[in-house]
Design a protein around this motif. Structure first.
Motif, short mmCIF file in Angstrom:
data_model
loop_
_atom_site.label_atom_id
_atom_site.label_comp_id
_atom_site.label_asym_id
_atom_site.label_seq_id
_atom_site.Cartn_x
_atom_site.Cartn_y
_atom_site.Cartn_z
N GLN A 255 0.84 -1.21 0.00
CA GLN A 255 0.00 0.00 0.00
C GLN A 255 0.88 1.27 0.00
O GLN A 255 0.61 2.22 -0.72
CB GLN A 255 -0.88 -0.02 1.25
CG GLN A 255 -2.17 0.72 1.06
CD GLN A 255 -3.10 0.52 2.23
OE1 GLN A 255 -2.79 0.92 3.36
NE2 GLN A 255 -4.23 -0.09 1.98
N THR B 91 2.28 1.98 -3.44
CA THR B 91 1.30 2.58 -4.36
C THR B 91 1.17 4.08 -4.08
O THR B 91 1.19 4.90 -5.00
CB THR B 91 -0.09 1.92 -4.16
OG1 THR B 91 0.10 0.52 -4.16
CG2 THR B 91 -1.06 2.32 -5.22
N LEU B 92 1.05 4.42 -2.81
CA LEU B 92 0.87 5.83 -2.46
C LEU B 92 2.12 6.64 -2.78
O LEU B 92 2.04 7.79 -3.20
CB LEU B 92 0.52 5.97 -0.98
CG LEU B 92 -0.87 5.42 -0.65
CD1 LEU B 92 -1.06 5.24 0.84
CD2 LEU B 92 -1.96 6.34 -1.20
N ALA C 210 2.17 7.56 -6.32
CA ALA C 210 1.20 8.60 -6.64
C ALA C 210 1.69 9.97 -6.15
O ALA C 210 0.96 10.97 -6.24
CB ALA C 210 -0.14 8.25 -5.99
N TRP D 106 2.22 10.95 -3.11
CA TRP D 106 1.30 11.31 -2.04
C TRP D 106 2.00 12.15 -0.96
O TRP D 106 3.11 11.86 -0.55
CB TRP D 106 0.78 10.00 -1.46
CG TRP D 106 -0.40 10.17 -0.60
CD1 TRP D 106 -1.67 10.45 -1.00
CD2 TRP D 106 -0.43 10.06 0.80
NE1 TRP D 106 -2.49 10.50 0.08
CE2 TRP D 106 -1.75 10.27 1.19
CE3 TRP D 106 0.53 9.79 1.77
CZ2 TRP D 106 -2.15 10.23 2.51
CZ3 TRP D 106 0.15 9.75 3.08
CH2 TRP D 106 -1.18 9.97 3.44
N ARG E 199 -17.25 7.49 1.87
CA ARG E 199 -16.25 6.95 0.94
C ARG E 199 -16.68 7.14 -0.52
O ARG E 199 -15.86 7.19 -1.41
CB ARG E 199 -15.95 5.49 1.23
CG ARG E 199 -17.15 4.58 1.03
CD ARG E 199 -16.70 3.18 0.65
NE ARG E 199 -16.34 2.39 1.81
CZ ARG E 199 -15.97 1.12 1.71
NH1 ARG E 199 -15.84 0.56 0.53
NH2 ARG E 199 -15.71 0.42 2.77
N PRO F 243 -13.85 11.59 -2.79
CA PRO F 243 -12.88 10.73 -3.49
C PRO F 243 -11.56 10.66 -2.71
O PRO F 243 -11.02 11.70 -2.31
CB PRO F 243 -12.69 11.45 -4.84
CG PRO F 243 -13.83 12.42 -4.95
CD PRO F 243 -14.28 12.75 -3.57
N GLY F 244 -11.10 9.44 -2.45
CA GLY F 244 -9.85 9.24 -1.69
C GLY F 244 -10.00 9.67 -0.24
O GLY F 244 -9.00 9.80 0.47
N GLY F 245 -11.24 9.93 0.19
CA GLY F 245 -11.46 10.33 1.59
C GLY F 245 -11.01 11.76 1.87
O GLY F 245 -10.96 12.18 3.03
N ALA F 246 -10.67 12.51 0.81
CA ALA F 246 -10.09 13.84 1.03
C ALA F 246 -11.18 14.91 1.11
O ALA F 246 -11.76 15.29 0.09
CB ALA F 246 -9.11 14.16 -0.09
#
Ligand SMILES: C[S@@+](CC[C@H](N)C(=O)[O-])C[C@H]1O[C@@H](n2cnc3c(N)ncnc32)[C@H](O)[C@@H]1O
Length: 295
Positions: free
Chosen positions: A22, A25-26, A29, A31, A223, A227-230
């Motif tokens: 995980q 992946t971030l 991106a 992040w 959720r 989007p993305g919890g942001a």
């Protein structure tokens, strides 16, 4: 899956592999921690959101020693350090800890968190050192040895240290089984599942004044809204809808008969010292160490 006995080493390996992937992946991106998020928790106004509620409960942290358990990519550790706390943060996922260290370095903090990469049960932590033990979504990953983990936390905590966690909970038998019938598969590791009443009783043995504040019944829909919890980067309409859902939850879940419907809970209290919590009398009062079978 979480109720099938597996060796702790095997659980640690699989947890680390999941969270390493995980983190990778971030990282790809690009992040990063949004400065608007740092500002939000410095002045947490909307107590109907779980994390703002916790930052409000925490109050002034400047100078406090805080242990962030299962720190992941370091969001909370960085937030707490940027508010002036002296933070030690532990996680067993090497890639998450590496990324957390880099993010903290980029945040230009006066006193960056100290990151420790180890399973909590084996982390080399100072004894009786921390004023606050903080965790965000980690106890439900250590159900195979909840008492062992709480014992480590009690050892690291100062006398009467504060305990402040947010965890997923499953307090209505059958509700989760219904959820699992939905065509949206739950994400997560094979060894995690929400805390049940039996585990809340176990935690109360270590935190006798434990208060459980429920969140997230209708709020589960956030959720899909954010989007993305942001929250910060969402449009005004989406933010207003998320506010509405969480505020409705805050009111409804405050009604005693409905409190158990919350899918998340903030667990708050003061840790009792390890010797007293392990006494045979207190142990017997807490019931069996494992979760109630099949609940
Ligand atoms: C759901 S994530 C939460 C991460 C972070 N607290 C957050 O809010 O973003 C759970 C974290 O617990 C860590 N974890 C699981 N078991 C652990 C253990 N035994 N000791 C230390 N960390 C553990 C995982 O590596 C993962 O980073």
């Amino acid at each position: 899956m979480a109720d099938q006995a597996r060796h702790p080493e095997e659980i640690h390996r699989s947890e680390a592999a999941y969270f390493d992937a995980q983190a990778a992946t971030l990282e790809r991106a690009g992040w990063r921690l949004d400065p608007a998020v740092v500002a939000r928790y410095l002045r947490p106004a909307r107590f109907w959101f779980n994390k703002e509620y916790r930052f409000r409960r925490l109050g002034e942290v400047r100078g406090l020693r805080i242990l962030d358990v299962g720190c992941g990519l370091g969001d909370n550790a960085i937030l707490l350090a940027s508010h002036g706390a002296r933070v030690t943060a532990v996680d067993l996922s090497p890639r998450s800890v590496e990324l957390a260290r880099r993010r903290a370095a980029r945040a230009g903090l006066a006193e960056p968190p100290e990151f420790v990469c180890a399973p909590l049960e084996r982390a080399d932590l100072p004894e009786a050192a921390f004023d606050v033990i903080w965790g965000d979504g980690v106890l439900h990953h250590v159900l195979h040895d909840l008492d062992g983990v709480l014992r480590c936390l009690a050892r690291a905590a100062r006398r009467d240290a504060r305990f402040l966690f947010s965890e997923p909970v499953d307090r209505v038998p059958g509700l989760r089984r219904l959820r699992l019938l939905l065509p949206v598969p739950p994400d997560g590791t094979p060894d995690e599942r929400p805390l049940r009443e039996a585990e809340l009783r176990r935690i109360r043995r270590w935190v006798p004044d434990l208060r459980v504040r429920p969140f997230s019944f209708a709020g589960r829909l956030n959720r899909f809204l954010l989007p993305g919890g942001a929250y910060e980067s969402a449009g005004a309409l989406r933010r207003a809808a998320a506010d509405g859902l969480c505020l409705a939850d805050w009111i409804a879940l405050g009604v005693p008969g409905l409190a158990r419907l919350g899918g998340m809970a903030v667990l708050e209290g003061h840790l009792r010292d390890a010797a007293r919590a392990a006494s045979p009398r207190v142990l017997a009062d807490a019931g069996p160490a494992q979760a109630d079978a099949g609940v």
